[in-house]
Design a protein around this motif. Structure first.
Motif, mmCIF file in Angstrom:
data_model
loop_
_atom_site.group_PDB
_atom_site.id
_atom_site.type_symbol
_atom_site.label_atom_id
_atom_site.label_comp_id
_atom_site.label_asym_id
_atom_site.label_seq_id
_atom_site.Cartn_x
_atom_site.Cartn_y
_atom_site.Cartn_z
ATOM 1 N N PRO A 28 0.844 -1.199 0.000
ATOM 2 C CA PRO A 28 0.000 0.000 0.000
ATOM 3 C C PRO A 28 0.884 1.256 0.000
ATOM 4 C CG PRO A 28 0.013 -0.993 2.177
ATOM 5 C CD PRO A 28 0.806 -1.901 1.279
ATOM 6 N N THR A 29 1.194 1.740 -1.190
ATOM 7 C CA THR A 29 2.170 2.814 -1.335
ATOM 8 C C THR A 29 1.764 4.097 -0.611
ATOM 9 O OG1 THR A 29 1.189 3.388 -3.465
ATOM 10 C CG2 THR A 29 3.107 1.929 -3.494
ATOM 11 N N GLY A 30 0.477 4.403 -0.621
ATOM 12 C CA GLY A 30 0.018 5.592 0.090
ATOM 13 C C GLY A 30 0.298 5.486 1.577
ATOM 14 N N ALA A 31 0.145 4.301 2.126
ATOM 15 C CA ALA A 31 0.421 4.089 3.549
ATOM 16 C C ALA A 31 1.912 4.228 3.839
ATOM 17 C CB ALA A 31 -0.089 2.718 3.994
ATOM 18 N N VAL A 32 2.763 3.801 2.912
ATOM 19 C CA VAL A 32 4.211 3.952 3.092
ATOM 20 C C VAL A 32 4.564 5.435 3.173
ATOM 21 C CG1 VAL A 32 6.462 3.623 1.981
ATOM 22 C CG2 VAL A 32 4.803 1.759 1.984
ATOM 23 N N VAL A 33 4.028 6.214 2.239
ATOM 24 C CA VAL A 33 4.316 7.652 2.212
ATOM 25 C C VAL A 33 3.736 8.342 3.444
ATOM 26 C CG1 VAL A 33 3.966 9.805 0.931
ATOM 27 C CG2 VAL A 33 4.416 7.678 -0.295
ATOM 28 N N GLY A 34 2.492 8.043 3.774
ATOM 29 C CA GLY A 34 1.861 8.658 4.945
ATOM 30 C C GLY A 34 2.595 8.324 6.229
ATOM 31 N N ALA A 35 3.012 7.077 6.372
ATOM 32 C CA ALA A 35 3.732 6.671 7.581
ATOM 33 C C ALA A 35 5.085 7.373 7.673
ATOM 34 C CB ALA A 35 3.914 5.156 7.595
#
Length: 193
Positions: A28-35
């Motif tokens: 989940p790339t968005g979760a990687v960036v958000g985290a």
């Protein structure tokens, strides 16, 4: 390399996670960036601008690969995509890419689960590289900024990087689910009309 330095692991993890998830949608790339943005905001162990830069680079390279593989074999890709599509629908898609392909690429990147179908269609329809590359870059910058903002919100609320990371991940997943539900509702509404 200092393995105890969060930046030594954080930036390669952001780049690699986003790159892998952009090619094979298992991360989940968005979760990687958000985290990563949450960690940058709440702990200062990562630089937020560098998180965005590495996110953009990973996403961009992943999008170029995702477009490039079928584009280089575009005749086979076109046959695969068009196998159950009426000719009129394919011609309409070709016209849409000719008129506003850059918009489709940008929106496809921003809409969850929209990027891969748009890139595959663009490749199969022989969308030109000279148009795809700048559109994909703009799309990746907007995407990385949007998901970083979700991480900033959670990082600004909590001082603990772990809690901020968890909240950023939950926010990203909620936005993804909500966007998918809205898209599904809009499709059903269009089908009824």
């Amino acid at each position: 390399m200092n393995w105890t330095d969060p930046a030594a692991l954080g930036y390669p993890a952001v780049f690699g996670g986003v790159l892998l998830g952009s090619i094979i949608p298992i991360v989940p790339t968005g979760a990687v960036v958000g985290a990563a943005a949450a960690v940058a905001t709440s702990s200062g162990q990562l630089s937020l601008p560098l998180v965005i830069v590495f996110s953009v680079l990973g996403a961009y390279l992943g999008d170029v690969v995702t477009f490039g593989i079928p584009r280089l074999g575009s005749e086979a890709a076109f046959r695969w995509i068009s196998r159950r599509q009426p000719a009129e629908r394919l011609e309409k898609a070709r016209e849409q890419f000719a008129r506003r392909g850059w918009q489709l690429v940008v929106v496809g990147r921003l809409v969850p689960a929209g990027r891969i179908p748009v890139l595959l269609a663009a490749a199969a329809l022989s969308y030109p590289w000279r148009r795809l590359l700048p559109a994909a870059f703009v799309a990746c910058v907007l995407w990385a900024t949007a998901y970083s903002l979700l991480g900033i919100v959670s990082g600004g609320v909590f001082d603990s990087p772990l809690i901020a990371t968890l909240l950023a991940t939950v926010l990203v997943l909620l936005v993804t689910v909500l966007t998918n539900l809205i898209a599904r509702w809009r499709r059903k509404t269009k089908e009824r009309v």
